[in-house]
Design an enzyme around this catalytic site. Sequence first.
Site, PDB file in Angstrom:
ATOM      1  CB  CYS A   1      -0.906  -0.006   1.299  1.00  0.00           C
ATOM      2  SG  CYS A   1      -0.252   0.094   2.848  1.00  0.00           S
TER       3      CYS A   1
ATOM      4  CG  ASN B   1       4.621  -1.669   5.286  1.00  0.00           C
ATOM      5  OD1 ASN B   1       5.551  -1.938   5.773  1.00  0.00           O
ATOM      6  ND2 ASN B   1       3.443  -2.706   5.121  1.00  0.00           N
TER       7      ASN B   1
ATOM      8  CB  CYS C   1      -3.648   1.520   7.122  1.00  0.00           C
ATOM      9  SG  CYS C   1      -3.403   3.130   7.878  1.00  0.00           S
ATOM     10  NE  ARG C   2      -4.532   1.109   1.612  1.00  0.00           N
ATOM     11  CZ  ARG C   2      -4.144   1.714   0.396  1.00  0.00           C
ATOM     12  NH1 ARG C   2      -5.275   1.716  -0.575  1.00  0.00           N
ATOM     13  NH2 ARG C   2      -3.405   2.624   0.219  1.00  0.00           N
ATOM     14  CB  SER C   3       0.316  -3.491   2.834  1.00  0.00           C
ATOM     15  OG  SER C   3       1.118  -2.491   3.575  1.00  0.00           O
TER      16      SER C   3
ATOM     17  CG  ASP D   1      -5.067   5.146   2.541  1.00  0.00           C
ATOM     18  OD1 ASP D   1      -5.033   4.719   3.750  1.00  0.00           O
ATOM     19  OD2 ASP D   1      -4.035   5.621   2.135  1.00  0.00           O
TER      20      ASP D   1
END
Length: 158
Positions: A10, A13, A15-17, A126
């Site tokens: 993301c 690195n 939140c999402r990934s 995001d």
Amino acid sequence: MKPVRILFVCLGNICRSPLAEGVMRDLAQKAGHGQAISVDSAGIGAWHVGAPPDQRSISVAKAHGIDIAALRGRQVSAADFAAFDLILGMDMSTVRDLSVLAPPAMAGKVHLFMRYATGRAGDVPDPYYEAADVFEALYQILEAGCLSLLARLEVRAS
């Protein structure tokens, strides 16, 4: 199952990934594929190198029995394109950036996470500037995508 190395990417690195990394690792272990599926995460930017995941990602993972608190942010490197079999961007902007960074011979490893996992195009939103409750929705999106990805990998291995 044939071993596969997956990198979730993301923007930063945090939140999402890292949440995708934790979810996929947990699902793979529960399905008995923990040894065959290796996962990591990275960001396009270097803003959060060495930092733990966003506290909201840590909290939602913990609520689902997954511990991602020890993960640390890192930036995508040139070596990642050789080290991983699949490099899955969380949104089209990340996929475009990864495609520019990828050596031509390895560009085929880069995919949009939801398109590769589920066959349906779409960004994983995001949540960085959103309230904490949005992270539960993020978890649900990532869990559904990772379950679909795991099923796809199981079919590919048979």
